[in-house]
Design an enzyme around this catalytic site. Structure first.
Site, PDB file in Angstrom:
ATOM      1  N   HIS A  85      -2.808   7.022  -1.183  1.00 51.03           N
ATOM      2  CA  HIS A  85      -3.815   7.642  -0.313  1.00 51.03           C
ATOM      3  C   HIS A  85      -3.264   8.439   0.862  1.00 51.03           C
ATOM      4  O   HIS A  85      -3.967   8.685   1.829  1.00 51.03           O
ATOM      5  CB  HIS A  85      -4.793   6.580   0.210  1.00 51.03           C
ATOM      6  N   TYR A 116      -0.766   7.506   2.872  1.00 54.16           N
ATOM      7  CA  TYR A 116      -0.141   6.690   3.899  1.00 54.16           C
ATOM      8  C   TYR A 116       1.391   6.765   3.767  1.00 54.16           C
ATOM      9  O   TYR A 116       1.912   7.557   2.999  1.00 54.16           O
ATOM     10  CB  TYR A 116      -0.680   5.271   3.836  1.00 54.16           C
ATOM     11  N   HIS A 141       0.860  -1.186   0.000  1.00 54.78           N
ATOM     12  CA  HIS A 141       0.000   0.000   0.000  1.00 54.78           C
ATOM     13  C   HIS A 141       0.896   1.235   0.000  1.00 54.78           C
ATOM     14  O   HIS A 141       1.523   1.565   0.999  1.00 54.78           O
ATOM     15  CB  HIS A 141      -0.910  -0.004   1.229  1.00 54.78           C
TER      16      HIS A 141
END
Length: 387
Positions: free
Chosen positions: A195, A197, A192
């Site tokens: 977004h 992060y 990931h």
């Protein structure tokens, strides 16, 4: 629709062709998109989580990307129901997930997650631990967000920048998580890096203002992402695929842009591709939105064109009149939506499609698609259930 309940639908055969991803053969082009739902008390996935993923595998999903899974860094995640990959209990839980998905004929990879600036100490059982930020800043103010104002107020004050020691520890934590995942039987690794992060916060110029080896111009801001990908590649070997999720938008600002031009995007993605990524998971709210002016290519299309690496699109696929997180409607019937994504797939704009809310709404969505049966009406309550 016929009396037998089968409806006329565009030829979806292209979605049911196999695809080679690293050393893995994915049986079709439909991937379950990662969706964090906080159904693992004590960070341990239970039998209900295993059954949840196995139902999608049994219906024919080509590849499942799990919800975000915490790596073993103290500041990785906040909510205590988000699963982790370390510890005997969590690993036993994930082994059951993997075994049940494989038993149903599916493939599954975990999405390794560190929330970075987005970690909310107030939502954690360890409120004294603050989130890790490259430069101590959370993100720009005044953008378009749907986050709770109280949360934003808590997050806005600057913190200290991440130290070199912390960065090194986190990179090694990714390596440990990747090794553990493969030992548990997972079929590859998803990262990931979107977004807002942690990894994304190193890529984004608004949150990375460092002037050392971890920051600077676009190519230098890739250093952390490159280090994470390389350490995972070293940990899992050459055959297991690595998926890398990135985005233009951020939770801090839905109107943010990681890159304003294709050249700027290439400067960010090409070093990451060279580090060992097999697939770019290009996260956008609507798959049919062009990424840049003067081209209809979406974000996944540009990732593939610029890097030569396979890509996957996501964003409202299979949804009738979906709403984004800001409540904006996009009127489109589900079958029209599929016609549009099929045309792009057949034009080789991208290689795989990721389906999220449609699969939450109906575990058997893919079998309805394959067999020509009508889709179930969308029920937002299904997004809150572990069905």
């Amino acid at each position: 629709m016929s009396a037998a309940g089968v409806m006329a639908r565009a030829d979806v055969a292209a979605l049911f062709t196999p695809f080679r991803l690293g050393g893995l053969t994915v049986p079709n082009r439909i991937v379950m998109s990662p969706m964090t739902r906080q159904f693992s008390p004590g960070r341990v996935p239970g039998a209900d989580v295993a059954a949840y993923y196995a139902r999608r595998a049994a219906a024919g999903v080509g590849l499942i990307v799990t919800e975000g899974v915490a790596i073993d860094h103290a500041a990785a995640v906040d909510f205590p129901e988000v699963p982790q990959l370390h510890g005997d209990a969590a690993q036993a839980g994930w082994r059951k997930v993997v075994d049940q998905v494989h038993g149903a004929g599916g493939l599954i990879v975990p999405q390794l997650w560190h929330q970075g600036p987005m970690r909310d100490p107030a939502s954690s059982t360890e409120p004294e631990i603050v989130g890790i930020r490259p430069s101590g800043v959370w993100g720009r103010i005044g953008g378009s967000v749907s986050l709770d104002p109280a949360y934003v107020e808590r997050m806005l004050p600057d913190t200290r920048p991440a130290s070199d020691g912390e960065i090194a520890d986190i990179i090694e934590s990714y390596a440990r998580a990747a090794r553990a995942a493969i030992e548990l039987g997972f079929d590859g690794i998803a990262i990931h890096a979107a977004h807002g992060y942690l990894i994304d916060s190193f890529l984004w110029h608004e949150t990375n203002r460092r002037d050392d080896i971890w920051g600077g111009d676009a190519s230098r801001r890739t250093a952390f992402a490159v280090a994470v990908v390389r350490t995972i590649r070293d940990a899992i070997g050459p055959q297991r695929p690595i998926l890398f999720r990135f985005s233009q938008f951020k939770m801090q600002d839905y109107l943010a842009r990681l890159a304003d031009t294709p050249d700027a995007l290439a400067a960010l993605l090409c070093p990451v591709a060279e580090a060992g990524v097999d697939l770019f998971d290009a996260s956008q709210r609507y798959f049919d939105q062009p990424a840049f002016a003067d081209s209809s290519l979406n974000l996944a299309g540009w990732a593939k064109r610029l890097t030569g690496v396979a890509s996957m699109t996501v964003g409202g696929i299979g949804m009738g009149t979906p709403r984004d997180s800001l409540g904006v409607e996009r009127p489109m019937e589900a079958d029209d939506n599929l016609d549009a994504v099929l045309a792009r797939l057949e034009a080789a704009e991208f290689d795989l499609i990721a389906v999220g809310r449609a699969l939450l709404n109906d575990p058997g969505w893919i079998s309805r698609l394959r067999d020509g049966h009508p889709f179930l009406p969308f029920d937002r309550a299904n997004l809150k259930r572990l069905t």
